[in-house]
Design an enzyme around this catalytic site. Structure first.
Site, PDB file in Angstrom:
ATOM      1  N   ASP A 109      -1.032   8.335  -4.362  1.00 14.07           N
ATOM      2  CA  ASP A 109      -0.523   7.532  -3.248  1.00 14.07           C
ATOM      3  C   ASP A 109       0.608   8.325  -2.593  1.00 14.07           C
ATOM      4  OD1 ASP A 109      -0.206   5.505  -1.454  1.00 14.07           O
ATOM      5  OD2 ASP A 109       0.084   3.909  -2.934  1.00 14.07           O
ATOM      6  N   ASP A 144       0.754   5.591   5.339  1.00 16.33           N
ATOM      7  CA  ASP A 144       0.501   4.455   6.233  1.00 16.33           C
ATOM      8  C   ASP A 144       1.746   3.575   6.292  1.00 16.33           C
ATOM      9  OD1 ASP A 144      -0.164   4.159   3.462  1.00 16.33           O
ATOM     10  OD2 ASP A 144      -0.942   2.160   3.871  1.00 16.33           O
ATOM     11  N   GLY A 211      -1.496  -3.488   2.001  1.00 12.31           N
ATOM     12  CA  GLY A 211      -0.678  -4.661   2.320  1.00 12.31           C
ATOM     13  C   GLY A 211      -1.090  -5.921   1.591  1.00 12.31           C
TER      14      GLY A 211
HETATM   15  N1  GUN Z   1      -0.021   0.426  -2.683  1.00 13.07           N
HETATM   16  C1  GUN Z   1      -0.118  -0.918  -2.598  1.00 13.07           C
HETATM   17  N2  GUN Z   1      -0.287  -1.288  -1.311  1.00 13.07           N
HETATM   18  C2  GUN Z   1      -0.289  -0.169  -0.571  1.00 13.07           C
HETATM   19  C3  GUN Z   1      -0.448   0.090   0.825  1.00 13.07           C
HETATM   20  O1  GUN Z   1      -0.605  -0.808   1.653  1.00 13.07           O
HETATM   21  N3  GUN Z   1      -0.423   1.403   1.196  1.00 13.07           N
HETATM   22  C4  GUN Z   1      -0.269   2.426   0.307  1.00 13.07           C
HETATM   23  N4  GUN Z   1      -0.297   3.667   0.735  1.00 13.07           N
HETATM   24  N5  GUN Z   1      -0.118   2.185  -0.999  1.00 13.07           N
HETATM   25  C5  GUN Z   1      -0.130   0.915  -1.432  1.00 13.07           C
END
Ligand code: GUN
Length: 752
Positions: A109, A144, A211
């Site tokens: 992430d 994002d 989200g």
């Molecule tokens: N981890 C939990 N929700 C999100 C999200 O909306 N975007 C990203 N990049 N990681 C997340």
């Protein structure tokens, strides 16, 4: 040596170079799918759970995840690695797989979630993607902008727009590394739709739904379902969908049934830290337990009390394992359900395990497009209806196309019994699909004559009906040729000629379900859908003896037939003629239903047909007047299998132009147009003629009504018939997938 037998699982083999990033589907049950995602660190089987690994705190060793738990992919956070000098240097020197000692697929992430929790992150949009690429992750994530459920529409729109504005540069920076393109949009249907359709235009490999963490934390599962139904139909179907931050097993069945492929879970470790256990029906606290809610290998030799007494670290580790084991076993159950075609039934059952899940489920199945079925749930939904009018996406018809997206992907007929689960049964999407298909493709074409203003409804007993009723119906054809005979089943009316078609015939449940008094208002509603609302209803209870006598006594009483004519015995040649007529009717109606041809044409095609009958007296093969084998009745599901001569005949009736592109899927819109055409490119032609399957990537066009598990005709660009088979997908899917079987070819047409 470690207890989990370290090294017992081989490291993965990289996928073929040309397959990297491709996703294929091997099994489906509606929108639920079992897939394979091709990466340099193995082929990841989906649905998959990616445990979250914090590179600083490793509750369960990633190597153990691979070796002992068979976990094919995990997710870690590139922002945390980037921020810690030591981790960053090691990752850049040795790569992320070495850093965390894990041989499988690594997704990272980007720091978005940290921005959501702490307000901001100091890394740049290109910088974080470039960093992920440089440390060799398999699937990176762009930075994002997180959209929270409490944001106003304007605020959410700016999250969606800013994420979109960052998409191209992120895709360019990622180069060959697969990239996640998250979908934002808060609780706003139109913004989710916009995010999904616009993000889908960029070259992302996977689409996470972002989200949703606060939505799940607040148990707002109805909103969760709405987010899925707004986003997923707008995404390119050939890309896996990841539910960001969803790791609670309670949500797996519904998410998978609505099209989710990937999950990630920090829950297994976070919940363990404060003594909470994950179960398929919710969360339980170890503090209150005498016995385990589920037993798993890691705790089988211990009681909850013994675990409570352990020291903190050891306890957390053990409970993390427990949580992971429970989570993985629920995922395995879901996968098997997809294989078995029972994922929706699993959603239905699980919906009773948590009030918020039940609410979400009821919202799904009380979609207004379900008409009378929807009304049956009114009592349960009264409160909700009032609230619903204030909700986002509450305009009339707002969700119809999303629900159609679920229904049109269903396979019907299927093999095996349909287990009755109360009135929820009626809302199973594949049952809705089966009913819809019958309502739209079958037409009452009984010849004019006595009885044509009536309909005889048989009720009171489960099938099979042929042994009990064929004799009666044959006599009716003789005495009252215009009288349409239908059967009342617990899931609605069906024409007698289709009496062995699944699921109508195979409802497994208590006998009273069949015996209960016919509900005339339901019958009327169904008759209306069959365009037979003007007919007078005559009911006949199949329980009791002397069926034929009782039936004709009633028909005489109702003035359908005359006493005198019934009293005369039927001559055997007349009886045989009526018997043949019944068989032809059965064939004609199945041709209309399963080959999507107009009733007039199906009656024309079957006017001269003869039959091969099996030892039980059931129709096996349908032969043309020149003894060509057109099709076979399938005994398992009541379906119809096409043969080459049947395919040639159906192909000759095509009037519509040969498709030259992939128009948007429209399964319900082309009734009577025949079997869908699938056009393959010239390279594939010789293979199809030899009977080989059609693979994705070799199809140049198809009709919009192509439907999974339905027969189709395979043609070349000139429209010449090459073979016929069973489609595995819809036209939208055919337009985008690049890997896997598109059509299972039944037979090729050889050049003489
Ligand atoms: N981890 C939990 N929700 C999100 C999200 O909306 N975007 C990203 N990049 N990681 C997340």
């Amino acid at each position: 040596m470690a207890a989990w037998r370290e090294g017992t699982r081989e490291d993965p083999k990289p996928c073929r170079e040309q397959d990297r990033g491709k996703f294929e589907v091997i099994h489906r049950d509606g929108r639920a799918r079992l897939g394979r995602l091709h990466t340099d660190h193995g082929i990841l089987e989906t649905p998959a759970l990616l445990p979250v690994i914090n590179p600083n705190i490793r509750t369960i060793e990633p190597r153990e995840m691979w070796d002992r738990y068979g976990i094919g992919a995990l997710i870690t956070n590139s922002y945390i690695i980037w921020k810690h000098e030591e981790l960053k240097n090691k990752a850049q020197k040795d790569g992320v797989h070495e850093l965390i000692d894990y041989p499988g697929v690594i997704m990272t992430d980007s720091g978005t979630f940290q921005a959501y929790v702490y307000g901001d992150v100091e890394v740049g949009v290109e910088e974080i993607v470039e960093f992920q690429r440089s440390i060799g992750v398999d699937i990176a994530t762009m930075l994002d902008v997180f959209s929270r459920p409490d944001m106003t529409e304007l605020e959410v729109e700016s999250c969606v727009d800013e994420t979109l504005a960052r998409a191209q540069i992120s895709v360019d920076t990622s180069q060959d590394t697969m990239l996640n393109g998250p979908i934002q949009g808060g609780l706003f249907k139109e913004l989710r739709e916009k995010s999904a359709s616009e993000m889908g235009k960029f070259d992302f490999s996977v689409h996470p739904i972002g989200g949703i963490v606060p939505v799940m934390e607040q148990h707002r599962y109805k909103e969760y379902a709405k987010i899925m139904l707004s986003s997923l139909p707008k995404l390119p179907p050939n890309r896996p969908v990841h539910m960001f931050g969803c790791g609670h097993p309670m949500l797996f069945p519904m998410s998978i049934a609505l099209g989710a492929d990937l999950f990630d879970s920090a829950a297994y470790a976070l919940f363990a830290r404060d003594g909470r256990l994950l179960t398929p029906w919710g969360t339980e606290k170890i503090a209150n337990l005498v016995d385990w809610p589920v037993t798993t290998p890691s705790i089988a030799h211990l009681t909850p009390e013994e675990v409570r007494e352990m020291d903190g670290k050891e306890r957390t580790k053990l409970l993390s394992k427990y949580n992971l084991e429970v989570t993985l076993s629920e995922l395995a159950r879901c996968k098997q359900a997809v294989r078995d075609g029972t994922i929706w039934r699993m959603v239905e059952r699980r919906s009773h395990q948590h009030p918020a899940l039940r609410e979400a489920f009821l919202w799904l199945i009380t979609n207004p497009s379900l008409g009378n079925i929807s009304k049956m749930f009114k009592e349960e939904m009264i409160l909700d209806e009032k609230l619903a009018s204030q909700e986002i996406g509450s305009q009339k018809g707002a969700w119809e196309s999303s629900w159609d997206w679920i229904v049109e992907s269903q396979t019907t007929p299927r093999k095996g019994g349909e287990s009755w689960g109360g009135k929820d049964t009626l809302a199973r999407p594949h049952i809705i699909a089966a009913r819809h298909m019958m309502f739209t493709r079958w037409h009452s074409l009984a010849p004019r004559g006595s009885g044509s203003s009536d309909v005889l409804i048989l009720h009171g007993r489960s099938g099979p009906w042929r042994e009990r009723c064929d004799n009666l119906v044959t006599r009716i054809i003789h005495h009252a040729p215009g009288l349409e005979v239908m059967i009342l089943t617990p899931i609605g009316l069906m024409p007698y000629s289709l009496e062995d078609v699944n699921p109508f015939t195979h409802i497994v449940g208590p006998e009273w379900m069949w015996r209960s008094r016919p509900d005339l208002s339901m019958i009327r509603e169904d008759l209306e859908k069959f365009s037979m609302s003007e007919r007078r209803i005559i009911t006949l209870d199949l329980q009791g003896d002397s069926l034929v006598d009782r039936a004709f006594a009633k028909l005489v009483e109702m003035g359908v037939v005359e006493q005198g004519s019934v009293e005369k015995p039927i001559e055997s040649k007349d009886f045989e003629a009526s018997e043949l007529q019944l068989r032809r009717r059965k064939a004609a109606d199945k041709f209309a239903l399963f080959f999507n041809i107009q009733s007039e044409l199906s009656h024309e095609m079957t006017k001269q047909t003869e039959f091969v009958i099996n030892r039980q007296g059931r129709i096996k093969n349908v032969l043309s007047s020149s003894e060509k084998h057109l099709a076979s009745f399938r005994l398992g599901d009541g379906g119809l299998s096409l043969n080459n001569d049947g395919a040639i005949e159906l192909h000759s009736h095509r009037r519509r132009e040969i498709p030259n592109n992939f128009s948007e899927t429209d399964i319900f819109g082309y009734c009577g147009e025949g079997l869908a055409f699938v056009v393959v490119d010239d390279d594939a032609e010789p293979f199809i003629r030899q009977g080989r399957n059609v693979f994705h990537g070799f199809v140049t066009a198809c009709d919009p009504w192509l439907r999974p598990n339905e027969a189709c005709l395979i043609v070349n660009g000139k429209g010449e018939l090459l073979g016929h088979g069973v489609s595995q997908c819809t036209s939208d899917e055919l337009a985008t997938f690049q890997k896997g079987v598109a059509i299972k070819t039944r037979d090729g047409i050889k050049i003489e």
